[in-house]
Design a protein around this motif. Structure first.
Motif, PDB file in Angstrom:
ATOM      1  N   GLN A 161       5.161   6.620   1.028  1.00 44.10           N
ATOM      2  CA  GLN A 161       3.812   6.722   1.565  1.00 44.10           C
ATOM      3  C   GLN A 161       3.322   8.163   1.462  1.00 44.10           C
ATOM      4  O   GLN A 161       4.105   9.104   1.487  1.00 44.10           O
ATOM      5  CB  GLN A 161       3.793   6.256   3.027  1.00 44.10           C
ATOM      6  CG  GLN A 161       4.263   4.840   3.210  1.00 44.10           C
ATOM      7  CD  GLN A 161       3.327   3.837   2.594  1.00 44.10           C
ATOM      8  OE1 GLN A 161       2.161   3.750   2.951  1.00 44.10           O
ATOM      9  NE2 GLN A 161       3.821   3.075   1.633  1.00 44.10           N
ATOM     10  N   LYS A 162       2.001   8.314   1.377  1.00 39.58           N
ATOM     11  CA  LYS A 162       1.414   9.653   1.290  1.00 39.58           C
ATOM     12  C   LYS A 162       0.046   9.636   1.948  1.00 39.58           C
ATOM     13  O   LYS A 162      -0.524   8.588   2.210  1.00 39.58           O
ATOM     14  CB  LYS A 162       1.297  10.089  -0.159  1.00 39.58           C
ATOM     15  CG  LYS A 162       0.397   9.173  -0.982  1.00 39.58           C
ATOM     16  CD  LYS A 162       0.397   9.545  -2.438  1.00 39.58           C
ATOM     17  CE  LYS A 162      -0.427   8.489  -3.182  1.00 39.58           C
ATOM     18  NZ  LYS A 162      -0.342   8.612  -4.599  1.00 39.58           N
ATOM     19  N   LYS A 163      -0.460  10.807   2.211  1.00 35.78           N
ATOM     20  CA  LYS A 163      -1.820  10.955   2.724  1.00 35.78           C
ATOM     21  C   LYS A 163      -2.736  10.988   1.507  1.00 35.78           C
ATOM     22  O   LYS A 163      -2.587  11.828   0.641  1.00 35.78           O
ATOM     23  CB  LYS A 163      -1.930  12.241   3.532  1.00 35.78           C
ATOM     24  CG  LYS A 163      -3.259  12.403   4.218  1.00 35.78           C
ATOM     25  CD  LYS A 163      -3.176  13.522   5.226  1.00 35.78           C
ATOM     26  CE  LYS A 163      -4.493  13.754   5.898  1.00 35.78           C
ATOM     27  NZ  LYS A 163      -4.974  12.666   6.686  1.00 35.78           N
ATOM     28  N   CYS A 164      -3.676  10.057   1.443  1.00 31.02           N
ATOM     29  CA  CYS A 164      -4.490   9.910   0.242  1.00 31.02           C
ATOM     30  C   CYS A 164      -5.831  10.622   0.313  1.00 31.02           C
ATOM     31  O   CYS A 164      -6.488  10.814  -0.703  1.00 31.02           O
ATOM     32  CB  CYS A 164      -4.704   8.433  -0.073  1.00 31.02           C
ATOM     33  SG  CYS A 164      -3.177   7.625  -0.554  1.00 31.02           S
ATOM     34  N   ASN A 165      -6.318  10.953   1.485  1.00 27.70           N
ATOM     35  CA  ASN A 165      -7.600  11.675   1.505  1.00 27.70           C
ATOM     36  C   ASN A 165      -7.571  12.820   2.456  1.00 27.70           C
ATOM     37  O   ASN A 165      -6.687  13.100   3.125  1.00 27.70           O
ATOM     38  CB  ASN A 165      -8.763  10.745   1.839  1.00 27.70           C
ATOM     39  CG  ASN A 165      -8.635  10.073   3.191  1.00 27.70           C
ATOM     40  OD1 ASN A 165      -7.649  10.241   3.892  1.00 27.70           O
ATOM     41  ND2 ASN A 165      -9.624   9.312   3.535  1.00 27.70           N
ATOM     42  N   CYS A 177      -0.616   4.446   1.032  1.00 26.59           N
ATOM     43  CA  CYS A 177      -1.358   5.478   1.751  1.00 26.59           C
ATOM     44  C   CYS A 177      -1.332   5.199   3.247  1.00 26.59           C
ATOM     45  O   CYS A 177      -1.473   4.059   3.666  1.00 26.59           O
ATOM     46  CB  CYS A 177      -2.816   5.523   1.289  1.00 26.59           C
ATOM     47  SG  CYS A 177      -3.017   6.009  -0.417  1.00 26.59           S
ATOM     48  N   ASN A 211      -4.489   3.281   4.533  1.00 26.72           N
ATOM     49  CA  ASN A 211      -4.765   1.894   4.175  1.00 26.72           C
ATOM     50  C   ASN A 211      -4.507   0.943   5.337  1.00 26.72           C
ATOM     51  O   ASN A 211      -3.616   1.155   6.150  1.00 26.72           O
ATOM     52  CB  ASN A 211      -3.913   1.470   2.978  1.00 26.72           C
ATOM     53  CG  ASN A 211      -4.362   2.119   1.691  1.00 26.72           C
ATOM     54  OD1 ASN A 211      -5.391   2.769   1.632  1.00 26.72           O
ATOM     55  ND2 ASN A 211      -3.573   1.961   0.655  1.00 26.72           N
ATOM     56  N   THR A 234       0.855  -1.181   0.000  1.00 24.75           N
ATOM     57  CA  THR A 234       0.000   0.000   0.000  1.00 24.75           C
ATOM     58  C   THR A 234       0.891   1.231   0.000  1.00 24.75           C
ATOM     59  O   THR A 234       2.048   1.173   0.404  1.00 24.75           O
ATOM     60  CB  THR A 234      -0.904   0.030   1.245  1.00 24.75           C
ATOM     61  OG1 THR A 234      -0.083   0.169   2.410  1.00 24.75           O
ATOM     62  CG2 THR A 234      -1.747  -1.218   1.356  1.00 24.75           C
TER      63      THR A 234
END
Length: 167
Positions: A163-167, A143, A146, A141
């Motif tokens: 990794q990143k912030k998805c929302n 995010c 997740n 993953t």
């Protein structure tokens, strides 16, 4: 005549602007590092829980039962593991959401879930149902939101790459 001492207004404004620029660069990187650290701690906790559950399975030939849908650890599962298989069972992930545990009624399969920063189970085909997790193939993953998922003997969802912030 006395020479005035101190800083001029222009000098102070330049210093404040430089500090603001450094903060604008550093704070997002710091927040990302904190989220990565939480994610890694969640993985470590899931691995520790899985080790305890696997040791229980080796002794009894089945996983701790009593939870066929995901939720925090029931008292029966908790006392099956503590203190014989794990000294302190982590109940909450780094974001203060409960870890999810579920096992089939016969104790043949189990899954452990860290829900990530959003605290939501991203189950497939029903909130909290175990069966869809058993058929997932392993993948990474990217995010922080997740789920991190362990099924039976290994991670099937895990952080991989940037990794990143998805929302």
């Amino acid at each position: 005549m006395r020479k005035p001492s101190g800083f001029t207004l222009i000098e102070l404004l330049i210093v404040v602007a430089i500090i603001g620029l450094i903060a604008a660069i550093a704070i997002p990187n710091l927040m990302n590092a904190i989220s990565r650290a939480r994610q890694k701690r969640g993985m470590g906790d899931v691995r520790s829980i899985a080790t305890a559950v696997t040791q229980y399975n080796m002794d009894t030939d089945f996983y701790p039962t009593g939870q066929t849908t995901f939720g925090g650890f029931s008292s029966g599962v908790y006392w099956a593991l503590v203190p014989d298989y794990i000294h302190t069972l982590p109940l909450f992930d780094p974001w203060q959401h409960p870890y999810g545990y579920a096992a089939t009624a016969n104790g043949g399969d189990m899954a452990i879930v860290c829900t990530g920063s959003d605290g939501l189970f991203q189950s497939i085909g029903g909130a909290g149902a175990l069966d869809p997790y058993l058929t997932l193939s392993a993948s990474g993953t990217n995010c922080f939101e997740n789920d991190i998922i362990w099924v039976n003997t290994a991670f099937i969802r895990y952080p991989q790459g940037k990794q990143k912030k998805c929302n």
